[in-house]
Design a protein around this motif. Structure first.
Motif, PDB file in Angstrom:
ATOM      1  N   VAL A  87      34.660  53.043  34.689  1.00  0.00           N
ATOM      2  CA  VAL A  87      35.040  51.980  33.747  1.00  0.00           C
ATOM      3  C   VAL A  87      36.175  51.140  34.331  1.00  0.00           C
ATOM      4  O   VAL A  87      36.136  49.902  34.301  1.00  0.00           O
ATOM      5  N   LEU A  88      37.180  51.799  34.896  1.00  0.00           N
ATOM      6  CA  LEU A  88      38.301  51.070  35.489  1.00  0.00           C
ATOM      7  C   LEU A  88      37.874  50.265  36.706  1.00  0.00           C
ATOM      8  O   LEU A  88      38.370  49.156  36.935  1.00  0.00           O
ATOM      9  N   PHE A  89      36.928  50.784  37.483  1.00  0.00           N
ATOM     10  CA  PHE A  89      36.400  50.057  38.634  1.00  0.00           C
ATOM     11  C   PHE A  89      35.723  48.764  38.180  1.00  0.00           C
ATOM     12  O   PHE A  89      35.944  47.696  38.757  1.00  0.00           O
ATOM     13  N   ALA A  90      34.909  48.853  37.131  1.00  0.00           N
ATOM     14  CA  ALA A  90      34.239  47.664  36.598  1.00  0.00           C
ATOM     15  C   ALA A  90      35.258  46.657  36.063  1.00  0.00           C
ATOM     16  O   ALA A  90      35.129  45.446  36.297  1.00  0.00           O
ATOM     17  N   LEU A  91      36.282  47.137  35.366  1.00  0.00           N
ATOM     18  CA  LEU A  91      37.332  46.248  34.869  1.00  0.00           C
ATOM     19  C   LEU A  91      38.097  45.603  36.021  1.00  0.00           C
ATOM     20  O   LEU A  91      38.465  44.423  35.955  1.00  0.00           O
ATOM     21  N   PHE A  92      38.333  46.369  37.080  1.00  0.00           N
ATOM     22  CA  PHE A  92      39.022  45.835  38.252  1.00  0.00           C
ATOM     23  C   PHE A  92      38.215  44.699  38.866  1.00  0.00           C
ATOM     24  O   PHE A  92      38.760  43.628  39.180  1.00  0.00           O
ATOM     25  N   LEU A  93      36.915  44.898  39.052  1.00  0.00           N
ATOM     26  CA  LEU A  93      36.084  43.847  39.644  1.00  0.00           C
ATOM     27  C   LEU A  93      36.024  42.611  38.746  1.00  0.00           C
ATOM     28  O   LEU A  93      36.059  41.481  39.240  1.00  0.00           O
ATOM     29  N   ALA A  94      35.958  42.830  37.441  1.00  0.00           N
ATOM     30  CA  ALA A  94      35.997  41.691  36.514  1.00  0.00           C
ATOM     31  C   ALA A  94      37.345  40.977  36.614  1.00  0.00           C
ATOM     32  O   ALA A  94      37.408  39.739  36.594  1.00  0.00           O
ATOM     33  N   GLY A  95      38.413  41.752  36.762  1.00  0.00           N
ATOM     34  CA  GLY A  95      39.741  41.162  36.931  1.00  0.00           C
ATOM     35  C   GLY A  95      39.861  40.357  38.206  1.00  0.00           C
ATOM     36  O   GLY A  95      40.499  39.296  38.227  1.00  0.00           O
ATOM     37  N   VAL A  96      39.258  40.833  39.273  1.00  0.00           N
ATOM     38  CA  VAL A  96      39.257  40.075  40.527  1.00  0.00           C
ATOM     39  C   VAL A  96      38.574  38.732  40.307  1.00  0.00           C
ATOM     40  O   VAL A  96      39.073  37.681  40.752  1.00  0.00           O
ATOM     41  N   ALA A  97      37.449  38.740  39.613  1.00  0.00           N
ATOM     42  CA  ALA A  97      36.730  37.490  39.345  1.00  0.00           C
ATOM     43  C   ALA A  97      37.587  36.520  38.529  1.00  0.00           C
ATOM     44  O   ALA A  97      37.675  35.327  38.851  1.00  0.00           O
ATOM     45  N   VAL A  98      38.242  37.023  37.498  1.00  0.00           N
ATOM     46  CA  VAL A  98      39.092  36.171  36.659  1.00  0.00           C
ATOM     47  C   VAL A  98      40.272  35.629  37.460  1.00  0.00           C
ATOM     48  O   VAL A  98      40.585  34.436  37.399  1.00  0.00           O
ATOM     49  N   MET A  99      40.929  36.501  38.221  1.00  0.00           N
ATOM     50  CA  MET A  99      42.068  36.072  39.034  1.00  0.00           C
ATOM     51  C   MET A  99      41.637  35.045  40.075  1.00  0.00           C
ATOM     52  O   MET A  99      42.352  34.069  40.326  1.00  0.00           O
ATOM     53  N   ALA A 100      40.476  35.240  40.670  1.00  0.00           N
ATOM     54  CA  ALA A 100      39.983  34.312  41.684  1.00  0.00           C
ATOM     55  C   ALA A 100      39.776  32.921  41.105  1.00  0.00           C
ATOM     56  O   ALA A 100      40.108  31.917  41.752  1.00  0.00           O
ATOM     57  N   VAL A 101      39.273  32.858  39.890  1.00  0.00           N
ATOM     58  CA  VAL A 101      39.051  31.560  39.253  1.00  0.00           C
ATOM     59  C   VAL A 101      40.379  30.936  38.816  1.00  0.00           C
ATOM     60  O   VAL A 101      40.660  29.773  39.116  1.00  0.00           O
TER      61      VAL A 101
END
Length: 102
Positions: free
Chosen positions: A49-63
């Motif tokens: 779950v934390l891994f998925a949240l981390f990847l989603a966070g990377v996407a948000v931060m990148a944008v």
């Protein structure tokens, strides 16, 4: 909003890195040395779950912070390395502005 998003990403990043280390250093040895597969089941689920949240966070931060492709690739790679999320967070703080430079 940007500062709040970055703070949430820092927390998720830290928790993801910590869960990975717990999985590797505690749960896996318990599974194989002490015949306790429940440890991997529980910690593994939390880490997933934390891994998925981390990847989603990377996407948000990148944008939000217009990360370059190299920064995005490095952030994703960090999730697969022990201590990677901690190093990533340190670099982001060091670079300032949540790591706008690639």
């Amino acid at each position: 909003m940007r500062a709040g998003t970055a703070s949430v990403f820092r927390v998720v990043s830290y928790l993801e890195g910590l869960s990975f280390l717990v999985l590797l250093l505690i749960a896996m040895p318990l599974k194989y040395a002490a015949d306790m597969p429940e440890a991997v089941a529980i910690v593994g689920m939390a880490h997933g779950v934390l891994f998925a949240l981390f990847l989603a966070g990377v996407a948000v931060m990148a944008v939000l912070f217009r990360w370059r492709l190299a920064r995005i690739a490095g952030a994703v790679a960090a999730a697969f390395l022990p201590f990677g999320p901690f190093v990533l967070e340190r670099r982001i703080r060091k670079d300032g502005k949540e790591g706008e430079e690639g």
